[in-house]
Design a protein around this motif. Sequence first.
Motif, PDB file in Angstrom:
ATOM      1  N   PRO A 170       6.913 -22.803  -8.302  1.00 39.93           N
ATOM      2  CA  PRO A 170       7.836 -22.293  -9.318  1.00 39.93           C
ATOM      3  C   PRO A 170       8.136 -20.796  -9.142  1.00 39.93           C
ATOM      4  CG  PRO A 170       6.165 -23.677 -10.327  1.00 39.93           C
ATOM      5  CD  PRO A 170       5.728 -23.442  -8.913  1.00 39.93           C
ATOM      6  N   ALA A 173      10.780 -20.599  -6.583  1.00 38.01           N
ATOM      7  CA  ALA A 173      12.021 -21.124  -7.152  1.00 38.01           C
ATOM      8  C   ALA A 173      12.682 -20.103  -8.075  1.00 38.01           C
ATOM      9  CB  ALA A 173      11.736 -22.422  -7.909  1.00 38.01           C
ATOM     10  N   ASN A 174      11.860 -19.389  -8.852  1.00 40.25           N
ATOM     11  CA  ASN A 174      12.396 -18.344  -9.739  1.00 40.25           C
ATOM     12  C   ASN A 174      12.810 -17.104  -8.957  1.00 40.25           C
ATOM     13  OD1 ASN A 174      12.298 -19.395 -12.467  1.00 40.25           O
ATOM     14  ND2 ASN A 174      10.080 -19.428 -12.261  1.00 40.25           N
ATOM     15  N   GLY A 177      16.104 -17.655  -7.529  1.00 37.68           N
ATOM     16  CA  GLY A 177      17.087 -18.118  -8.493  1.00 37.68           C
ATOM     17  C   GLY A 177      18.102 -17.037  -8.821  1.00 37.68           C
ATOM     18  N   MET A 182      16.462 -21.452 -12.028  1.00 38.94           N
ATOM     19  CA  MET A 182      15.594 -21.645 -10.868  1.00 38.94           C
ATOM     20  C   MET A 182      16.408 -22.124  -9.671  1.00 38.94           C
ATOM     21  SD  MET A 182      12.333 -23.614 -12.626  1.00 38.94           S
ATOM     22  CE  MET A 182      11.266 -23.509 -11.187  1.00 38.94           C
TER      23      MET A 182
END
Length: 495
Positions: A170, A173-174, A177, A182
Amino acid sequence: MKEQDQPQKEFFGQPRGLATLFSTEVWERFSYYGMRAILLFYMYFAISKGGLGIDQGTAASIMAIYGSLVYMAGVVGGWLSDRVWGSRKTVFIGGVFIMFGHIALSLPFGQAALYTSIALIVIGTGLLKPNVSDMVGDLYSEGDRRRDAGFNIFVFGINLGAAIAPWAVPFVANLFGHSGNMNFHAGFALAAIGMFIGLVQYYLEGKKYLSDSSLHPKDPIDQQSLKNVVRGSVIGVIAFAVVLGIMAAFHALNIDNIITLITVIAVALPIVYFVIMLRSQKVTKVERSRVRAYIPLFIAAAIFWAIEESGSVVLALFAENRTVLHIGSWNFAASNFQTLNPLFIMILTPLFVWLWNHWKKQPSAPGKFAAGLIFAGLSYVWMALPGILDGTQGRVSPFWLVGSWFIVEIGEMLISPIGLSVTTKLAPKAFRSQMMSMWFLADAAGQAINSQIVKYYSSATEVPYFLAIGAVSIIFGIILVFFVKKIHTLMEGVD
């Protein structure tokens, strides 16, 4: 000096090959649990938020049936290793499938990439997961006293990879983003990289430190038998395709009905297994009694796994939609809660090992199963409390989820390792390998049933959902308490 006469390198006093398998499993679990940490959100988040916009209930069902398929595939993976390829080759092929599955998800090709990825990772995990553990056992001679400690180190590796992934994936992904959304594909790419690293070290170190016996099947199949298996498999595939064709002809070929079809298969498989074992002439009267004793334990395990495995489905939805995602100034993501499962396993395992070693009058296996089911049910009753106390519209403390995971992991300590042990003890001699498959099928059946239930979860149904399922688990656990002596009698001398 001959190579076999040279002193062998060690890993914490264990065979050096354990480090190879430890690292392989760390990276495999990192990739798998990293992907699962964000997959549900990727499926149901709106397209404008980087997701696929799938209905939330359908997305939850896909997550559950995904887990079921992984455990069903493990049965095939174990067979291919034992009869055709050998464990080392089977694990490598599985890792390649997994890596390409994550690569598929990292590409922006929508639902086609999603279903392709699921197929690849199901096949890959089914090939890899059961056989890595088997290879750990091959590192030790039958009387090697290091074996138990070696498996403890290996299991720690499983949970280490699973604990790190829900933070790392995560985060990436962030990081990549934009506009507060994300970049799911970046997260899936990290999972692919993790599996690639695991494959490289497995291939290079495996040649040095893994047993040569892992290169060959333990029970090689003859050509005629292999042809019969291939023929039967082709017939099975054709039959499945015919069913799909009939569904299409009646305009019923959709993801929900396919999930239902897989659910029926997942529930039917263990029933067929039980019928075959109970009717087999190869099974003695005592062994048949033990198989009967295993049936209520199997049902208990299926109920337990339906609740325990909901962490990446129902509890993930609760984390995203109903939980305050900060403690003071510390902010975190809903996916980070997935780390609680492996974290509590690592914390609780040494405590329960000590308990079983020092508790002289401890409960029998059926008694532990009963207690485990009650704890699993209580973890869901616990999750109903915030909705009962404060309603289901706002957000609640993250410690509700922490408490629920802690309670259910106590249940896992009472069921998971005990279940593995009792499965080997109750297995008929002629069905020893198949009986181990039954343990995996309990998880598959539980998650398959879950795929039909989770679609009814929402904030509006939260309280009755948690109470109803929690009550089923608790009631079955209490019923099991009253049948402990009967089951123990059927076990015919097995503790």
